[in-house]
Write a protein that holds these residues in place. Sequence first.
Motif, short mmCIF file in Angstrom:
data_model
loop_
_atom_site.label_atom_id
_atom_site.label_comp_id
_atom_site.label_asym_id
_atom_site.label_seq_id
_atom_site.Cartn_x
_atom_site.Cartn_y
_atom_site.Cartn_z
N GLY A 91 30.60 -19.78 28.26
CA GLY A 91 29.25 -19.05 28.30
C GLY A 91 29.45 -17.89 29.10
N PRO A 92 28.17 -16.97 28.95
CA PRO A 92 28.23 -15.84 29.78
C PRO A 92 28.24 -15.91 31.25
CG PRO A 92 25.94 -16.40 28.60
CD PRO A 92 27.20 -17.17 28.27
N LYS A 93 28.43 -14.93 32.10
CA LYS A 93 28.45 -15.00 33.41
C LYS A 93 27.08 -15.22 34.03
CE LYS A 93 30.33 -13.01 37.58
NZ LYS A 93 31.14 -11.82 38.20
#
Length: 262
Positions: A91-93
């Motif tokens: 997933g995105p940071k």
Amino acid sequence: MKFLPGLIFCLLLVINISYSKEAESLTIDELGDEEFLNDDPSAEDPTGQQPRGPCANWMGGAPGYPGHNGAPGRDGRDGKDGAKGEQGESGPKGEHGEPGTPGVEGPRGFPGNPGLKGEKGESSFIYHSAFSVGLTTRATLPNLPIKFSKIFFNDQKHYDETTGKFQCTVPGVYYFTYHLTVYLKDVKVSLYKNGRPIMFTFDQFQNNNVDQASGSILLLLEAGDEIWLQVYGEESYNGIYADNDNDSTFMGFLVYPSLTNS
């Protein structure tokens, strides 16, 4: 009254038919949706014989309705776990969190290695300024610089024996002191800086006795400042004395310079 037996017979026959229909309906409900009744008389009796009874086949009842659905059965057992799926994409940071609270101070570390030796600094001893002088005869006139003409030390020539004055060449802090022999008269002398008296020394002469008068001081001087001793007041205070056995001296030297690097 002759028709009464026949009427009773017919009522009994109707009651028998109704009871047969209810029995057939209960049998259908217990067996599910299985068809129990059949138009073919041979299906009811595998011997092929006609049913016996007081009524003909044309007087048989109509087929019954299918029974109602039974109650739902119990839940079955859980099945086995399926095979592990493939790993999904990252997933995105997430956003940067807030700084935590400072931790407990750790133990003190070992001393570090000594640093490199620094460059040699400028020593104050490269600046020299000192003198030490004395009288050869009695001081003559009051309110004038006393001329100490006996030179003990004056390598830098910062003291001028012709004027009796010390002239500052190296700015800084200086130490001055004097020791005077008192004889025949009282003594009152003053140390002057640029024409102004800075300190005084007084000694009262005792008959048939030789006294001593002395004083010392630290002064911050600038280049060009002048320092000297002189008798302060009238001739009656001019008891400074010197001969081959008694000295009156005046000296001064630089303690440390106050030069600033440009």
